[in-house]
Motif scaffolding. Structure first.
Motif, PDB file in Angstrom:
ATOM      1  N   TYR A   1      -4.873   8.448  60.576  1.00 39.74           N
ATOM      2  CA  TYR A   1      -3.957   7.645  61.403  1.00 39.74           C
ATOM      3  C   TYR A   1      -4.585   7.290  62.744  1.00 39.74           C
ATOM      4  O   TYR A   1      -4.403   6.183  63.252  1.00 39.74           O
TER       5      TYR A   1
ATOM      6  N   ARG B   1      -6.707   4.314  62.274  1.00 41.44           N
ATOM      7  CA  ARG B   1      -5.877   3.115  62.117  1.00 41.44           C
ATOM      8  C   ARG B   1      -5.326   2.656  63.467  1.00 41.44           C
ATOM      9  O   ARG B   1      -5.301   1.468  63.769  1.00 41.44           O
TER      10      ARG B   1
ATOM     11  N   GLU C   1       1.624   8.947  62.636  1.00 46.18           N
ATOM     12  CA  GLU C   1       2.088   7.957  61.674  1.00 46.18           C
ATOM     13  C   GLU C   1       3.134   7.051  62.298  1.00 46.18           C
ATOM     14  O   GLU C   1       3.119   5.835  62.086  1.00 46.18           O
TER      15      GLU C   1
ATOM     16  N   TYR D   1       1.470   4.593  64.616  1.00 46.51           N
ATOM     17  CA  TYR D   1       0.836   3.553  63.797  1.00 46.51           C
ATOM     18  C   TYR D   1       1.879   2.592  63.239  1.00 46.51           C
ATOM     19  O   TYR D   1       1.726   1.370  63.330  1.00 46.51           O
ATOM     20  N   ARG D   2       2.956   3.122  62.694  1.00 43.79           N
ATOM     21  CA  ARG D   2       4.028   2.286  62.143  1.00 43.79           C
ATOM     22  C   ARG D   2       4.592   1.388  63.241  1.00 43.79           C
ATOM     23  O   ARG D   2       4.829   0.199  63.040  1.00 43.79           O
TER      24      ARG D   2
ATOM     25  N   LYS E   1       2.285  -1.464  63.904  1.00 41.98           N
ATOM     26  CA  LYS E   1       2.360  -2.450  62.817  1.00 41.98           C
ATOM     27  C   LYS E   1       3.622  -3.307  62.963  1.00 41.98           C
ATOM     28  O   LYS E   1       3.579  -4.522  62.766  1.00 41.98           O
TER      29      LYS E   1
ATOM     30  N   GLU F   1       2.941  -6.851  61.073  1.00 41.33           N
ATOM     31  CA  GLU F   1       2.007  -6.644  59.968  1.00 41.33           C
ATOM     32  C   GLU F   1       2.701  -5.848  58.865  1.00 41.33           C
ATOM     33  O   GLU F   1       3.545  -4.995  59.127  1.00 41.33           O
ATOM     34  N   LYS F   2       2.302  -6.112  57.649  1.00 41.08           N
ATOM     35  CA  LYS F   2       2.880  -5.422  56.508  1.00 41.08           C
ATOM     36  C   LYS F   2       2.508  -3.944  56.543  1.00 41.08           C
ATOM     37  O   LYS F   2       1.363  -3.597  56.799  1.00 41.08           O
ATOM     38  N   TYR F   3       3.452  -3.090  56.325  1.00 41.90           N
ATOM     39  CA  TYR F   3       3.297  -1.643  56.212  1.00 41.90           C
ATOM     40  C   TYR F   3       4.645  -0.986  56.374  1.00 41.90           C
ATOM     41  O   TYR F   3       4.947  -0.036  55.691  1.00 41.90           O
ATOM     42  N   HIS F   4       5.432  -1.532  57.274  1.00 39.54           N
ATOM     43  CA  HIS F   4       6.657  -0.843  57.696  1.00 39.54           C
ATOM     44  C   HIS F   4       7.570  -0.479  56.541  1.00 39.54           C
ATOM     45  O   HIS F   4       8.070   0.628  56.475  1.00 39.54           O
TER      46      HIS F   4
END
Length: 155
Positions: A23, A26, A139, A142-143, A146, A151-154
């Motif tokens: 993480y 990232r 995490e 990072y979330r 995003k 950005e895609k991930y959530h």
């Protein structure tokens, strides 16, 4: 933007260290991340330990006066991932661009410490080992980044 995590103890289990480092890598694509690990003192009963370690934490935070302090405290208001993102975005856009998340000692914070800092949040009401919590915090940072960057991930 700079984000620091001020916490007690080290990541001495490989699986926690590996997860955190993943993480951290990232996160570094978005912001500068630094972890400051403090040695926890055990001097007697829980209240005394909380006082000694909180005083030490305050001393460290005094050196970070230009950082917005976010105290992670299980007894505080629970926040969602979107609210974590908003804390980061508000700091990045409207404040100093410097944010420090504090993870307290195992015996908790002293009342003096809690009274000193106004922004206190909880990521949940369960009790977690410090090493696992540090991974979860990374995490969520990072979330949040995003989410801020659409950005895609959530989800």
């Amino acid at each position: 933007m700079k984000i620091k995590i001020l916490c007690f103890g080290k990541l001495d289990k490989n699986f926690f260290a590996e997860a955190f480092n993943d993480y951290s890598k990232r996160i570094s694509k978005f912001v500068d991340l630094e972890v400051i690990e403090l040695k926890e003192e055990f001097v007697g009963e829980e209240t005394k330990n909380a006082e000694v370690n909180s005083k030490y934490l305050i001393e460290k935070l005094e050196k970070l006066r230009d950082y917005q302090v976010v105290v992670l405290d299980v007894k505080s208001k629970q926040v969602s991932s979107e609210q974590v993102a908003q804390i980061i975005a508000d700091n990045k856009n409207y404040k100093s661009g410097k944010l420090v998340f504090t993870v307290g000692p195992s015996d908790g914070y002293s009342q003096t410490f809690l009274n000193k800092y106004s922004q206190k949040i909880s990521l949940g009401s369960i009790t977690l080992p410090h090493q696992l919590f540090r991974v979860i915090l990374a995490e969520q940072i990072y979330r949040g980044l995003k989410i801020i960057n659409n950005e895609k991930y959530h989800k």
